[in-house]
Design an enzyme around this catalytic site. Structure first.
Site, PDB file in Angstrom:
ATOM      1  N   CYS A 110      28.412 -11.888 -16.933  1.00 61.41           N
ATOM      2  CA  CYS A 110      27.486 -11.644 -15.814  1.00 61.41           C
ATOM      3  C   CYS A 110      26.045 -11.550 -16.300  1.00 61.41           C
ATOM      4  CB  CYS A 110      27.898 -10.399 -15.057  1.00 61.41           C
ATOM      5  SG  CYS A 110      29.495 -10.574 -14.237  1.00 61.41           S
ATOM      6  N   GLU A 152      34.349   2.963 -15.376  1.00 57.44           N
ATOM      7  CA  GLU A 152      32.953   2.694 -15.053  1.00 57.44           C
ATOM      8  C   GLU A 152      32.691   3.036 -13.589  1.00 57.44           C
ATOM      9  OE1 GLU A 152      31.679  -0.826 -18.156  1.00 57.44           O
ATOM     10  OE2 GLU A 152      32.084  -1.361 -16.069  1.00 57.44           O
ATOM     11  N   SER A 188      28.853   0.899 -15.742  1.00 51.62           N
ATOM     12  CA  SER A 188      28.643  -0.509 -16.037  1.00 51.62           C
ATOM     13  C   SER A 188      27.192  -0.696 -16.439  1.00 51.62           C
ATOM     14  CB  SER A 188      28.950  -1.342 -14.788  1.00 51.62           C
ATOM     15  OG  SER A 188      28.417  -2.640 -14.909  1.00 51.62           O
TER      16      SER A 188
END
Length: 556
Positions: free
Chosen positions: A191, A442, A468
């Site tokens: 990501c 997370e 995260s």
């Protein structure tokens, strides 16, 4: 060659018979065996392209005189695992990856290794394995995803999670949410912001275990395939020179990694993973070392979620070597450290210029004079906790507010989405630590819900879980000791005033020591949430977040 133990002599005849079954020729049996650890799978977007990376690595190894042999490593997609029981299985994969790779590499007597990871726990897990096995090793990741685009602005996975919060807050409608869904993650790759996967791939370069561009060349570029071939060639050169991971991952190399971590504004997960990797190298990293380094290291990059730039732009600006060269103007790097290039840090970064001072700020004009991560202590976290300071708005660097206490993530998210959290509150999520979770989930869902509802500049979140790299705001994690072992976070009551001062590295519950002790005597341990399988075993062995959540050897 280590592989001679399974290839040479009459006593190795049974092993050679099995190599014959694999189709090995006599010529191949005379060459070094190079294990290619492939993290390819069809469920993680950052790993769906790794089969092509692996084929390029194999070609590089073969061109340079080795015999490439592929074996697998697992990986969990944290985005898909987020917000449900699956996230309990994320952090533990770091240990599973390290264990299984160690077992495969030693059982088959590989002479060298090329690790092909990409996402989150996959990278540190393989770095831990590299330290354990300690044969010549090079890393080459699958590369970052390109940013998406909505309303003419670049987006990423964090934009998607925050869009959900905005939808629940009535700020956008369902059609706009669907547009984010369709456009936020447009390609394969890790990501696109400075989240955990990209943080660790960039820090792999800094540690000296990956070639230039490992952390920043986009997954979709053919340059990534060329890098993979070079990694295959590089490992053969390391083999010939007998340069091993523990020759590279020294105490000085880890200090370099923390230094560039501060300059980049990496994920707070790096404060779990760097100590864990160092532990496998026989090196102890105290979390508070980060504050010492941060005080003299300027923050030069504001990449998503801290800002509006993405990894692709960092690559165009010169990448990690350009950041290192910029920081080295202050004399903050140990430049004599050896790397997988066969050269020192000084040789690697020489001439690597900053091509875009809007993406990599010069040391004379940083975002802040101190680094991107801060370690806090106080009666709420006697053994420390961690915050990504570079992603905190100025007005939240110092905050005081009433505790809103939740004993699991789901209850907190429900309260946020139903409008029960107000400006000024401090959301406390506990019993989500390494033991208590178990698995130290997370918290991207609650932080995104807070930001999506427009509360990012007025609400703090404190947890013994973790965040995260896509989280932003006053998101304070890794509270140690955790609630499950009776840490003070377990003693907080609804309405207690929490005082946070990030720049002064403090976090406290505004109650007396006598009151804390009274509550401690009344506290009782919780029944474990999970009592079977690998999570139960993990919970029985894992240490706290301030120690990197490594596993204890109970036999010693």
């Amino acid at each position: 060659m280590l592989s001679d133990s399974v290839k040479k002599g009459l006593d190795a005849s049974p092993q050679r018979a099995l190599f014959n079954a694999l189709g090995f020729t006599e010529e191949e049996m005379k060459k070094p065996l190079v294990g290619i650890v492939s993290s390819h799978n069809e469920i993680v977007p950052g790993h769906m392209n790794l089969d092509k990376i692996v084929e390029a690595v194999k070609m590089g190894v073969a061109m340079s005189g080795g015999v490439p042999v592929v074996f697998p490593a697992i990986a969990v997609c944290d985005g898909i695992a987020m917000g449900h029981v699956g996230m309990k299985y994320s952090l533990i994969t770091r240990e599973l990856i390290a264990d299984s790779t160690e077992a495969m590499a030693i059982a088959h007597a590989f002479d060298a290794l090329v690790m092909v990871p990409n996402c989150d726990k996959n990278v540190p897990g393989l770095l831990m394995a590299a330290a354990r096995v300690n044969v010549p090793t090079v890393f080459v990741s699958g590369g970052p995803m390109l940013a998406g685009k909505v309303n003419g602005e670049k987006t990423s996975l964090s934009s998607m999670f925050e869009a959900v919060g905005a939808y629940h807050g009535g700020l956008i409608d369902e059609s706009k949410l669907l547009e984010f869904e369709n456009k936020s993650c447009p390609t394969c790759g890790s990501c696109s912001g400075m989240y955990t996967a990209n943080s660790m791939n960039c820090l792999t370069e800094v540690l000296g275990m990956g070639l230039k561009g490992n952390g920043t060349i986009p997954a979709v570029k053919s340059e990534r395939l060329r890098l993979a071939k070079k990694a295959g060639m590089a490992v053969m050169e390391l083999y010939r020179k007998n340069i091993r991971p523990r020759d590279i991952m020294t105490k000085e190399a880890f200090i370099n990694a923390i230094t560039i971590d501060m300059a980049l504004g990496c994920s707070t997960n790096s404060m779990l993973h760097l100590p864990a990797i160092a532990h496998e190298c026989g090196i102890e990293l105290n979390p508070e070392t980060a504050n010492e380094i941060s005080e003299k290291t300027p923050n030069l990059c504001h990449l998503a979620p801290a800002g509006h730039a993405y990894i692709e732009e960092l690559d165009e600006a010169g990448g990690i070597y350009a950041v290192m060269n910029e920081i080295n103007k202050l004399g903050l790097l140990n430049t004599d450290c050896m790397t997988v290039t066969g050269k020192t840090v000084a040789e690697n970064i020489n001439g690597c210029v900053n091509k875009n001072t809007n993406i990599i700020r010069p040391v004379e004009n940083p975002y802040s004079k101190t680094g991107g991560i801060a370690v806090l202590k106080g009666n709420l976290a006697p053994d420390t906790c961690v915050v990504k300071r570079s992603a905190v708005v100025p007005e939240m660097l110092k905050h005081e507010g009433p505790a809103r206490v939740f004993d699991c993530e789901e209850d907190a998210v429900s309260a946020i989405n139903s409008g029960k959290i107000k400006a000024g509150d401090v959301v406390v999520i506990r019993y989500e630590g390494p033991k208590g979770g178990p698995g130290m989930r997370e918290m991207l869902s609650p932080t995104s819900a807070i930001s999506g509802r427009g509360l990012g500049s007025s609400v703090a979140l404190v947890t013994d879980g973790r965040f995260s790299g896509a989280s932003r705001g006053a998101s304070i994690g890794h509270v140690s000791p955790e609630a499950a072992v009776g840490g003070n976070i377990a003693l907080i009551e609804e309405g207690d005033i929490i005082k946070i001062d990030i720049n002064n590295h403090s976090i406290n519950i505004d109650i007396s020591d006598d009151e804390l002790e009274k509550r401690r005597k009344a506290w009782k341990p919780r029944t474990p949430k999970i009592t079977t399988g690998c999570l139960a075993r993990y919970a029985s062995l894992v240490t706290s977040g301030n120690k990197g959540a490594v596993l204890e050897n109970k036999l010693v």
